[in-house]
Every structure is written in C-alpha cells, then in structure tokens.
Motif scaffolding. Structure first.
Motif, PDB file in Angstrom:
ATOM      1  N   GLN A 268     -19.982  -9.938 -66.842  1.00  0.00           N
ATOM      2  CA  GLN A 268     -20.992 -10.956 -66.111  1.00  0.00           C
ATOM      3  C   GLN A 268     -21.508 -11.976 -67.028  1.00  0.00           C
ATOM      4  O   GLN A 268     -21.668 -12.991 -66.993  1.00  0.00           O
ATOM      5  N   GLN A 269     -21.311 -11.381 -68.555  1.00  0.00           N
ATOM      6  CA  GLN A 269     -21.823 -12.237 -69.319  1.00  0.00           C
ATOM      7  C   GLN A 269     -20.769 -13.424 -69.694  1.00  0.00           C
ATOM      8  O   GLN A 269     -21.271 -14.713 -69.871  1.00  0.00           O
ATOM      9  N   LEU A 270     -19.499 -13.179 -69.584  1.00  0.00           N
ATOM     10  CA  LEU A 270     -18.529 -14.160 -69.582  1.00  0.00           C
ATOM     11  C   LEU A 270     -18.986 -15.136 -68.519  1.00  0.00           C
ATOM     12  O   LEU A 270     -18.504 -16.413 -68.696  1.00  0.00           O
ATOM     13  N   ARG A 271     -18.863 -14.727 -67.424  1.00  0.00           N
ATOM     14  CA  ARG A 271     -19.240 -15.363 -66.153  1.00  0.00           C
ATOM     15  C   ARG A 271     -20.266 -16.550 -66.500  1.00  0.00           C
ATOM     16  O   ARG A 271     -20.215 -17.936 -66.247  1.00  0.00           O
ATOM     17  N   LEU A 272     -21.523 -15.852 -66.761  1.00  0.00           N
ATOM     18  CA  LEU A 272     -22.440 -16.649 -67.184  1.00  0.00           C
ATOM     19  C   LEU A 272     -22.214 -17.793 -68.252  1.00  0.00           C
ATOM     20  O   LEU A 272     -22.901 -18.972 -68.326  1.00  0.00           O
ATOM     21  N   LEU A 273     -21.765 -17.319 -69.287  1.00  0.00           N
ATOM     22  CA  LEU A 273     -21.513 -18.390 -70.237  1.00  0.00           C
ATOM     23  C   LEU A 273     -20.518 -19.591 -69.975  1.00  0.00           C
ATOM     24  O   LEU A 273     -20.640 -20.804 -70.425  1.00  0.00           O
ATOM     25  N   LEU A 274     -19.473 -19.199 -69.389  1.00  0.00           N
ATOM     26  CA  LEU A 274     -18.592 -20.296 -68.686  1.00  0.00           C
ATOM     27  C   LEU A 274     -19.387 -21.415 -67.751  1.00  0.00           C
ATOM     28  O   LEU A 274     -18.784 -22.402 -68.038  1.00  0.00           O
TER      29      LEU A 274
ATOM     30  N   VAL B 259      -9.273 -18.136 -67.596  1.00  0.00           N
ATOM     31  CA  VAL B 259      -9.678 -16.677 -68.071  1.00  0.00           C
ATOM     32  C   VAL B 259      -8.169 -15.904 -67.643  1.00  0.00           C
ATOM     33  O   VAL B 259      -7.764 -16.157 -66.476  1.00  0.00           O
ATOM     34  N   VAL B 260      -7.985 -15.150 -68.495  1.00  0.00           N
ATOM     35  CA  VAL B 260      -6.940 -13.942 -68.289  1.00  0.00           C
ATOM     36  C   VAL B 260      -7.564 -12.726 -68.287  1.00  0.00           C
ATOM     37  O   VAL B 260      -8.208 -12.366 -69.216  1.00  0.00           O
ATOM     38  N   THR B 261      -7.356 -11.804 -67.151  1.00  0.00           N
ATOM     39  CA  THR B 261      -7.754 -10.403 -67.221  1.00  0.00           C
ATOM     40  C   THR B 261      -6.633  -9.512 -67.361  1.00  0.00           C
ATOM     41  O   THR B 261      -5.449  -9.830 -66.569  1.00  0.00           O
ATOM     42  N   LEU B 262      -6.574  -8.660 -68.195  1.00  0.00           N
ATOM     43  CA  LEU B 262      -5.448  -7.916 -68.721  1.00  0.00           C
ATOM     44  C   LEU B 262      -5.232  -6.747 -67.406  1.00  0.00           C
ATOM     45  O   LEU B 262      -4.132  -6.630 -66.737  1.00  0.00           O
ATOM     46  N   THR B 263      -6.221  -6.330 -66.795  1.00  0.00           N
ATOM     47  CA  THR B 263      -6.073  -5.537 -65.618  1.00  0.00           C
ATOM     48  C   THR B 263      -7.418  -5.590 -64.647  1.00  0.00           C
ATOM     49  O   THR B 263      -8.402  -6.491 -65.056  1.00  0.00           O
TER      50      THR B 263
ATOM     51  N   VAL C 268     -16.072  -9.645 -60.665  1.00  0.00           N
ATOM     52  CA  VAL C 268     -16.588 -10.955 -61.499  1.00  0.00           C
ATOM     53  C   VAL C 268     -15.469 -11.941 -61.422  1.00  0.00           C
ATOM     54  O   VAL C 268     -15.699 -13.212 -61.511  1.00  0.00           O
ATOM     55  N   ALA C 269     -14.063 -11.427 -61.124  1.00  0.00           N
ATOM     56  CA  ALA C 269     -12.932 -12.307 -61.100  1.00  0.00           C
ATOM     57  C   ALA C 269     -13.087 -13.215 -59.791  1.00  0.00           C
ATOM     58  O   ALA C 269     -13.196 -14.418 -60.066  1.00  0.00           O
ATOM     59  N   ASP C 270     -13.669 -12.876 -58.751  1.00  0.00           N
ATOM     60  CA  ASP C 270     -13.711 -13.322 -57.459  1.00  0.00           C
ATOM     61  C   ASP C 270     -14.972 -14.269 -57.838  1.00  0.00           C
ATOM     62  O   ASP C 270     -14.972 -15.595 -57.357  1.00  0.00           O
ATOM     63  N   GLY C 271     -16.108 -13.881 -58.406  1.00  0.00           N
ATOM     64  CA  GLY C 271     -17.203 -15.025 -58.830  1.00  0.00           C
ATOM     65  C   GLY C 271     -16.655 -16.133 -59.539  1.00  0.00           C
ATOM     66  O   GLY C 271     -17.092 -17.382 -59.233  1.00  0.00           O
TER      67      GLY C 271
ATOM     68  N   PRO D  12     -22.714  -7.587 -58.546  1.00  0.00           N
ATOM     69  CA  PRO D  12     -22.352  -8.666 -59.574  1.00  0.00           C
ATOM     70  C   PRO D  12     -23.782  -9.626 -59.533  1.00  0.00           C
ATOM     71  O   PRO D  12     -24.095 -10.017 -58.609  1.00  0.00           O
ATOM     72  N   GLY D  13     -24.008  -9.414 -60.875  1.00  0.00           N
ATOM     73  CA  GLY D  13     -25.364 -10.130 -61.142  1.00  0.00           C
ATOM     74  C   GLY D  13     -25.441 -11.013 -62.316  1.00  0.00           C
ATOM     75  O   GLY D  13     -24.873 -11.873 -62.606  1.00  0.00           O
ATOM     76  N   GLY D  14     -26.531 -10.644 -63.177  1.00  0.00           N
ATOM     77  CA  GLY D  14     -26.793 -11.330 -64.403  1.00  0.00           C
ATOM     78  C   GLY D  14     -27.289 -12.619 -64.005  1.00  0.00           C
ATOM     79  O   GLY D  14     -27.505 -13.576 -64.879  1.00  0.00           O
ATOM     80  N   GLY D  15     -27.973 -12.599 -62.937  1.00  0.00           N
ATOM     81  CA  GLY D  15     -28.844 -13.842 -62.415  1.00  0.00           C
ATOM     82  C   GLY D  15     -27.737 -15.051 -61.961  1.00  0.00           C
ATOM     83  O   GLY D  15     -28.233 -16.290 -61.927  1.00  0.00           O
ATOM     84  N   LEU D  16     -26.730 -14.678 -61.510  1.00  0.00           N
ATOM     85  CA  LEU D  16     -25.879 -15.529 -60.998  1.00  0.00           C
ATOM     86  C   LEU D  16     -25.843 -15.995 -59.567  1.00  0.00           C
ATOM     87  O   LEU D  16     -26.390 -15.091 -58.700  1.00  0.00           O
ATOM     88  N   PRO D  17     -25.511 -17.050 -58.982  1.00  0.00           N
ATOM     89  CA  PRO D  17     -25.532 -17.339 -57.723  1.00  0.00           C
ATOM     90  C   PRO D  17     -25.045 -16.458 -56.796  1.00  0.00           C
ATOM     91  O   PRO D  17     -23.834 -16.032 -57.075  1.00  0.00           O
TER      92      PRO D  17
END
Length: 377
Positions: free
Chosen positions: A17-23, A32-36, A41-44, A255-260
């Motif tokens: 979630q920190q990655l999403r907020l940073l981006l 972004v590449v996710t290994l697995t 968060v990928a959907d977000g 999924p949060g961290g203050g994201l929409p």
C-alpha cells in the motif's frame, strides 16, 4: 525519468500500500512488476492508471523468472529500477544489472532484529541479501532503526538512505459523522469502547495478545481487527476459547492507507484506541495512521514514534509486557477520558509528499552517479 518498481506481491500489506501511495505522489513515469500474487493493491494501481505486469513466479527458486524479468526491463527502457521486499530485491537487482540498468534502488520495509517478512534471519538469508545488495546504488531504510539494523547486518553506511514511510494525513482526519455511520454499519452497541488492531493477521503481529487482554476487560470493550492473513482462523479459535467471540470483529483485508475507495479511515474513526502489540516493527505505519486520526495509541515497538522527540507523538505510549500490561494500559487510557481528536506533530512529519520528495533525491543521485560512471561498490 522512467522507473520500474519490482515487488514480491501486491496483496494488501504495508509495503504494497505504501508503494501505491508513493506512485500517486512521485513525478516519475512508473510501471510495476509483481513477481506473484497480483491482489487488491494491483487492482488499485491499475485503477490509478499504473501499468502492472504479473511475472507469474511460482516460488523462491523459480529461476526461469529471471530471464523473463531481464527481457521486460530491457524492453521498457527504464532509467531506474526500484525493488521492494526480499524476493523482489534479490531477483530485481540481478535482473536490472543483467538488463544494463545501473541505477538500482531498493527499499527495506520490514527488517527486524530476528526476522524479515516473517522469515527467520538465517545465515543464508543474510548472505544472499548482502550479495545482491552490492548490485544496487542505494538501500532505503524506512526508519533510522532499520538503517541501524542494516549496518549491523553488513550493509555499508554510505549506501543507506533513510526515507520514512508516508501517509495522506488529510484522509485520516477525524469525522464524527463518519464514526457514527461506521459504528452502526459494524453493529457496535451504544457505548462500546473499541480497541483497534490493524495489520496482517500473522503470528508476528501478536494480535492474540489483544484477544487475551479483551477477556480480562469489562464487556463494553470490543476488539476490531482490520486485516487478513493466515492466522485469522487461529485468532478466531483464540477468541472462542477466551469466551469473547461476540466482542471481536474481523474485517478481512482492507486496501487502504488513505487511498481513494478505501475504508481504513472510516474504521479508524470508529475506534477509541489503537493497539500495536508487534514486538519487531520496522516502522509502525498503523500507529502513524491512527495518530493522524487523533487516536490514543498503545504500542510495543514503533520506530516511527521512537525515532522522534516524545513531544511529537503525544497520545502514543509504549507498553512493555503481554496481555496483562495491555489490560492495565487500556483501563488507564479510558479512565483519562477521550480528548480532542487532534493530530500530533509526528503524523505531519510523515506526510507522504515529504517522503516522496526525499525519495526523488535518492533517485536523482542514483541516476546521476550512473551518468557519471560512478562505481556502485
């Protein structure tokens, strides 16, 4: 600048979630590449307009994933590769160098004194980590505490940069109407005193401590556990054995961290106090988010608080011990009464825009060193 972020998975977790907020706050063209595990968060990220690629890695020893990752990096024409979490750091650093990208940055999100991401810190784990670390330009620690751990582990001090995790402070601001709506939606009775716990439901988070404490507290105390994980069934059984099943609410992954689109701010608004019983935090993101919501906080380990002057984190108290210690601390906090839900300086200190600006300085230095031909060793 064009950057590729490589992360082990994109299920709901602090690093993810920190990655999403940073981006959302970095002035950089990022993929972004996710290994697995391309989870919530990928959907977000995709909803945010970020390109996400699932590498389809089947396990830690899936070496066939390495050439696929090298090919992807070469095709992307990236100026910089940024890796997150242990497996992605090892594979991502190697792949980046094989693909000809020398500006490689890694963030260490979860190094404890005895474990990393729930993995015991064995000699083999440490050796592989240090061998791949030399392939990068810098390793980012999310707190001075983690920076000290990295140095004790063997990472040279000059290669370590401190960029703390960040939060969107405004989205956690307390809203009394939201509190009432959320408490009704959760089915909480009038007058319930809600103890919150936020994080992955894993053994290392020690949420069982809060269940045992709840059993010793008056019946108006409730426990709200926000998160999902492998230990949920264990915790449900513990609640049953302790006779408090009717006073423990499990929300599942949020999924949060203050994201929409997230409801973590509404859930923190419904709480009266947040407890963090984890004994080996690398940062303590849930604690900072709770402070942004104006909540009193009881914690066992929280570098985000401990690395600042005590006056910056009023309302946050360290608890030493187990369930009995939390019982005494919770009774004391409630007896003191609910104060105004004001935001302490610590929450503002960890504003996401500040963290993003600090990370950009790391990026600029890494790319500049590459263009000047400076060695990474």
């Amino acid at each position: 600048m064009k950057a590729l972020h490589i992360i082990t998975g994109l299920g709901v977790g602090g690093a993810e979630q920190q990655l999403r907020l940073l981006l959302a706050h970095l002035p950089v063209d990022c993929d972004v590449v996710t290994l697995t595990n391309p989870g919530a968060v990928a959907d977000g990220l995709i909803d945010d307009g970020v390109r996400v690629v699932h590498l389809g890695m089947t396990g830690n020893r899936d070496l066939a994933a390495l050439p696929r990752l090298v090919k992807l990096i070469r095709a992307g024409g990236y100026d910089l590769v940024h890796t997150h979490l242990y497996r992605a750091c090892v594979y991502g650093r190697i792949a980046a160098r094989l693909a000809g990208v020398k500006a490689v940055v890694a963030t260490e999100h979860s190094l404890g004194d005895s474990q990393m991401e729930g993995r015991r810190l064995s000699t083999g784990v440490r050796a592989l980590y240090l061998a791949s670390e030399r392939l990068g330009r810098a390793t980012v620690a999310v707190s001075p505490t983690v920076a000290d751990r990295l140095q004790r582990w063997g990472v040279p001090g000059p290669r370590i940069e401190i960029v703390p995790n960040g939060i969107d402070v405004a989205r956690f601001r307390f809203d009394p109407l939201l509190r009432e709506r959320t408490r009704r939606r959760l089915g909480l009775p009038e007058g319930a005193y809600v103890v919150g716990g936020v994080g992955r439901l894993t053994a290392g988070k020690r949420f069982d401590v809060l269940i045992r404490a709840l059993a010793e507290l008056p019946r108006e105390y409730w426990l709200l556990l926000v998160g999902g994980g492998a230990e949920e069934s264990v915790l449900r059984r513990a609640a049953h054995d302790a006779g408090v099943t009717d006073r423990v609410l499990f929300t599942g992954e949020r999924p949060g961290g203050g994201l929409p689109g997230a409801d973590l701010p509404s859930l923190t608004a419904a709480m009266d106090v947040l407890c963090s019983p984890c004994a080996e935090e690398a940062f303590g993101l849930a604690v900072v988010e709770a402070m942004a919501a104006g909540l009193p906080v009881l914690y066992v380990s929280c570098p985000a608080v401990e690395d600042l002057p005590p006056s910056a984190a009023r309302g946050a108290r360290r608890v030493q011990g187990g369930a009995d210690s939390f019982v005494r601390a919770l009774l004391r906090v409630r007896a003191e009464g609910a104060g105004p839900r004001s935001v302490p300086d610590a929450a503002h200190h960890y504003c996401i825009t500040r963290s993003a600006a600090q990370l950009m300085d790391v990026y600029t230095a890494a790319v500049s060193c590459t263009s000047l031909g400076v060695s990474s060793s």
